[in-house]
Design an enzyme around this catalytic site. Structure first.
Site, PDB file in Angstrom:
ATOM      1  N   SER A   1       0.846  -1.192   0.000  1.00 21.82           N
ATOM      2  CA  SER A   1       0.000   0.000   0.000  1.00 21.82           C
ATOM      3  C   SER A   1       0.879   1.239   0.000  1.00 21.82           C
ATOM      4  CB  SER A   1      -0.900   0.018   1.241  1.00 21.82           C
ATOM      5  OG  SER A   1      -1.562   1.256   1.372  1.00 21.82           O
TER       6      SER A   1
ATOM      7  N   LYS B   1       2.518  -3.106   5.687  1.00 17.51           N
ATOM      8  CA  LYS B   1       2.555  -3.016   4.230  1.00 17.51           C
ATOM      9  C   LYS B   1       3.966  -2.759   3.694  1.00 17.51           C
ATOM     10  CE  LYS B   1      -1.617  -3.916   2.930  1.00 17.51           C
ATOM     11  NZ  LYS B   1      -1.870  -5.225   2.280  1.00 17.51           N
TER      12      LYS B   1
ATOM     13  N   TYR C   1      -0.701  -0.515  10.062  1.00 16.82           N
ATOM     14  CA  TYR C   1      -0.911  -0.840   8.648  1.00 16.82           C
ATOM     15  C   TYR C   1       0.303  -0.446   7.802  1.00 16.82           C
ATOM     16  CZ  TYR C   1      -3.499  -0.980   4.177  1.00 16.82           C
ATOM     17  OH  TYR C   1      -3.929  -1.246   2.907  1.00 16.82           O
TER      18      TYR C   1
END
Length: 308
Positions: free
Chosen positions: A156, A173, A169
């Site tokens: 991401s 990622k 996150y």
């Protein structure tokens, strides 16, 4: 279906995790349309991991079968090493082989860093980063034995560039990028490749983004223009034999735009024959490097134009 498209992955078997909805569903359908037999993995849980009582994997399998394809539903958890092994074993037992792994399963626990709990951090790392390892590690011996295989992992721009309230996150990622590169290096001699894709799409994952302020509302309206189905063609192409020499790369797909991302390399150097002291570093190195420091961008600061 276009006959040429149907033949692109003819005879291949693919596993897609988190394939019950959104990006994963569209990838599973596209792989099937290209001729692959598809294992559709989905736990059927909410974004925070709670059971919903739904069976989205079965629904996607039905869609594939109605289009004339072959598919198998799987509800194992990517977060558990033994269940990941059972998922891979089940795919191989049912279809006889495995050629493509798409690590797409994910969750969110968005919290600003100084308020983030250990559970909120661990839960996201466990599904995204550890889940990607679990599935890939279970598939690796199969790929090694047959001398071929394609890993496609979802990263991401939150990890590649940055974002607010997503330390868990972002870490997961960006960790997936490092994991993908390590897999590519370790398994190159066995004919196995590994790449990462940063997908831009409006899905359940991003639908949890707050839209209370005018700025947030504008951001959400922009994100809603990003179509999950636009990711799938690139995944199919990357999974095909035409991409057999592509490995260790980081791509992005944003509607009709495809990106190849840079990877960390030195951009400036400083050297002294006398050796550095803290004082000389402060005096010489920091000012030398200052113009090349990266600003604290988040993803939206870099991708400022409307998707096409």
């Amino acid at each position: 279906m276009n006959s040429q498209q149907e033949n692109l992955l003819q005879g291949k078997v693919a596993l897609v995790t988190g394939a019950g909805r959104g990006i994963g569903r569209s990838i599973a359908l596209a792989l099937a349309a290209a001729g692959a037999k598809v294992v559709v993995n989905d736990l059927g849980v909410s974004l925070d991991g709670d059971a919903t009582g739904e069976t989205p994997a079965d629904s996607v399998v039905k869609e594939i079968q109605e289009l004339g394809g072959q598919a198998l539903a799987d509800t194992h958890s990517v977060a558990d090493f033994a269940q990941a092994q059972a998922m891979i074993d089940g795919a191989c037992q049912h279809f006889g082989r495995l050629d493509i792994v798409v690590n797409n399963a994910g969750n969110l626990r968005d919290v600003i860093f100084h308020r983030m709990s250990e559970e909120e951090f661990d839960a996201v790392i466990l599904v995204h980063l550890k889940g990607t390892f679990n599935i890939s590690r279970a598939a690796a011996p199969k790929f090694k034995e047959q001398g071929s295989g394609a890993f496609i992992h979802m990263t991401s721009t939150s990890g590649l560039i940055g974002n607010f309230g997503q330390a868990n996150y972002c870490a997961a990622k960006l960790g997936i990028v490092g994991l993908s590169k390590a897999i590519a290096l370790d398994m190159q001699r066995f004919g196995v490749r590994s790449n990462a894709i940063a997908p831009f799409a409006w899905t359940r994952m991003v639908s949890s983004i707050p839209d209370e302020t005018p700025e947030q509302k504008r951001r959400v309206e922009g994100l809603k223009k990003l179509i999950p189905e636009k990711i799938a063609p690139f995944v199919v192409a990357l999974a095909s034999d035409s991409a057999k020499d592509i490995s260790g790369q980081v791509f992005g797909v944003r509607n009709n735009e495809i990106y190849l991302f840079s990877q960390p390399r030195p951009v400036r150097t400083a050297h002294t024959s006398e050796g550095w002291t803290p004082e000389s570093i402060i005096e010489r190195v920091f000012p030398m490097f200052e113009n090349d420091f990266y600003p604290l961008h988040r993803s939206g600061d870099v991708f400022t134009w409307d998707p096409v």
